[in-house]
Each structure stands twice: as C-alpha cells, then as structure tokens.
Scaffold this motif. Sequence first.
Motif, PDB file in Angstrom:
ATOM      1  N   ASP A   6     -14.779  23.676 -11.194  1.00 54.25           N
ATOM      2  CA  ASP A   6     -15.138  22.256 -11.222  1.00 54.25           C
ATOM      3  C   ASP A   6     -16.064  21.920 -12.394  1.00 54.25           C
ATOM      4  N   ASN A  34     -10.877  23.172  -7.833  1.00 57.31           N
ATOM      5  CA  ASN A  34      -9.790  22.242  -7.542  1.00 57.31           C
ATOM      6  C   ASN A  34      -9.756  21.091  -8.546  1.00 57.31           C
ATOM      7  N   HIS A  35     -10.907  20.697  -9.085  1.00 61.12           N
ATOM      8  CA  HIS A  35     -10.902  19.553  -9.999  1.00 61.12           C
ATOM      9  C   HIS A  35     -10.187  19.860 -11.316  1.00 61.12           C
ATOM     10  N   HIS A 160     -14.074  29.838  -6.532  1.00 62.65           N
ATOM     11  CA  HIS A 160     -14.532  28.471  -6.272  1.00 62.65           C
ATOM     12  C   HIS A 160     -14.926  28.267  -4.812  1.00 62.65           C
ATOM     13  N   HIS A 201     -18.132  24.491  -4.945  1.00 64.86           N
ATOM     14  CA  HIS A 201     -17.274  23.586  -4.186  1.00 64.86           C
ATOM     15  C   HIS A 201     -17.980  22.805  -3.072  1.00 64.86           C
TER      16      HIS A 201
HETATM   17 FE   LIG Z   1     -14.355  21.889  -5.719  1.00 68.64          FE
END
Ligand SMILES: [Fe+2]
Length: 260
Positions: A6, A34-35, A160, A201
């Motif tokens: 991220d 995830n970003h 993450h 995260h």
């Molecule tokens: Fe995240």
Amino acid sequence: MLLAGDVGELFADIEWALRTLSSRFSVVVWAPGNHELWTHPEDPVQARGEERYRLLVELCRSLGVVTPEDPYLVWDGPEGAVTIAPLFILYDYSFLPGGVLTKEQGLALAYGTGVVCRDEMLLHPDPYPSREAWCHDRIAAAERRLAERDPALPVIFVNHYPLIREPTNVLWYPEFAQWCGTTRTHDWHVRFNATTVVYGHLHIPRVTWQDGVRFVEVSIGYPREWRHRSALPGVPRPGVPRQILPMPVAEVQVPAGGRR
Ligand SMILES: [Fe+2]
C-alpha cells in the motif's frame, strides 16, 4: 527498508514512491498491498490482476527493489543471519465474521452493514476465477519457495496481511477481517521459524506476540488517522520507520502470552 504494501494506487505514484525510497536506502524490499493491485479508473495503466502484479514486479526490478519473486535476501545483523522473505499471499475470505459459516454468508453480512472493501470493485483476480483462487495459488508458490530456503536461518516475513487471524480481532468493523488474510497461513510463523512477521493493511500500528513470534504492524496510515495515533504508547511518529532488527529493547520486554 521493508515495505509491507500500500505505498500507492496509481502506477506512476507507486513508481515515484519506490524510486524515492530506493535512492535513500541501500536495499528496499517490497510486498504488494491491495492498493497497488487495484485497477483504478484514473490510472492510465489499466492492467488487471496477475498482469498488473507482474508489471509492478518489472518496475521493482528496474529500480533494484526486491519482490516476492526474487531470491530471498539474508540479512546478517548483530543478532545473527536471518532470511528476509517478502510474500504476496492475498486473502480468501476465510477470516469469517462471527455467526457465519461460509464466504457467501460473510459477504452478505458485510454488504448488509455497508462494510465492504473496495477490492470487490477494483482488485481483479484475472486470469484466476476469483481472488481466493489467486490466493491459494500464491500460497502454493510461496510454500515451494520457502522449502528451498536455508532451514537453519530464522525468517522475517514481509506480507501485507498478518498471516494469522488474531491481529484482526481488534478491528473496529469485524466484517472487514474477510479482506485481511487466510487461515491457511495460521502456522507459518512457527512452521518456517519466523523471528518477526512484518505486516500492514490494518492501520493499527502495534507489536503483538503469537507463539513466541513478534508480529509488527507497520502501517503509516492516512493523515486523518495520525491525530489518534499520537496517543498510543510505543507508536512512533508517522513517517518514522519501525525498527525490526535489532529488536528494540522495549519490544523485547513485552511478549504478551508468548515464549521467547
Ligand atoms: Fe491494504
């Protein structure tokens, strides 16, 4: 410098961040969040899923940044040699909210309460049929890689997500845990002789212990979160890197419930 994901959403932003950090630290290790994996509608780079991940790995390699696809580094510090293993494991919705038995029920509960991760709209699993299928393939790939490491050395995992469920138990919205990992890695910190698991995260920076292994949540978070964090004991100012090894003395003294 270990980056637990991220660092950005748009490809150009991620490149700026990694380029900046790689010019200031001799070694930068990155695990995707995830970003980075979002296919944001404003991003000129519209690659999805695995293709986007591979482009990010190529970007890292062009900058000399170490990824989960590269040979593990061995860090030889005053406490001895450790293997640094960045991971890309993702999640499979198995951190179910209380009272539900299946992924479908868990997601229905989340949509009912409005607590739905934007991954559902922006993190595409292509060419896998689902994010959990991608996750399970990533687990198998990581297990193969970890089997080849030097078993005599302890491991620092950089992932993450926290690898275990426990750190998600304090989430303000418990439904969000579905997007925070997988039960399939619950014993990896013991199985692979981890000394520390570095993760992000959750936006809950803290140190916890599980089975004698230190879990360090290193997220910087959003500026709007910084005001609340300044009141947390032991949490450094935003933007100040956390020290993983040598293990800070204050962290050695708080193995809540763990062996050492
Ligand atoms: Fe995240």
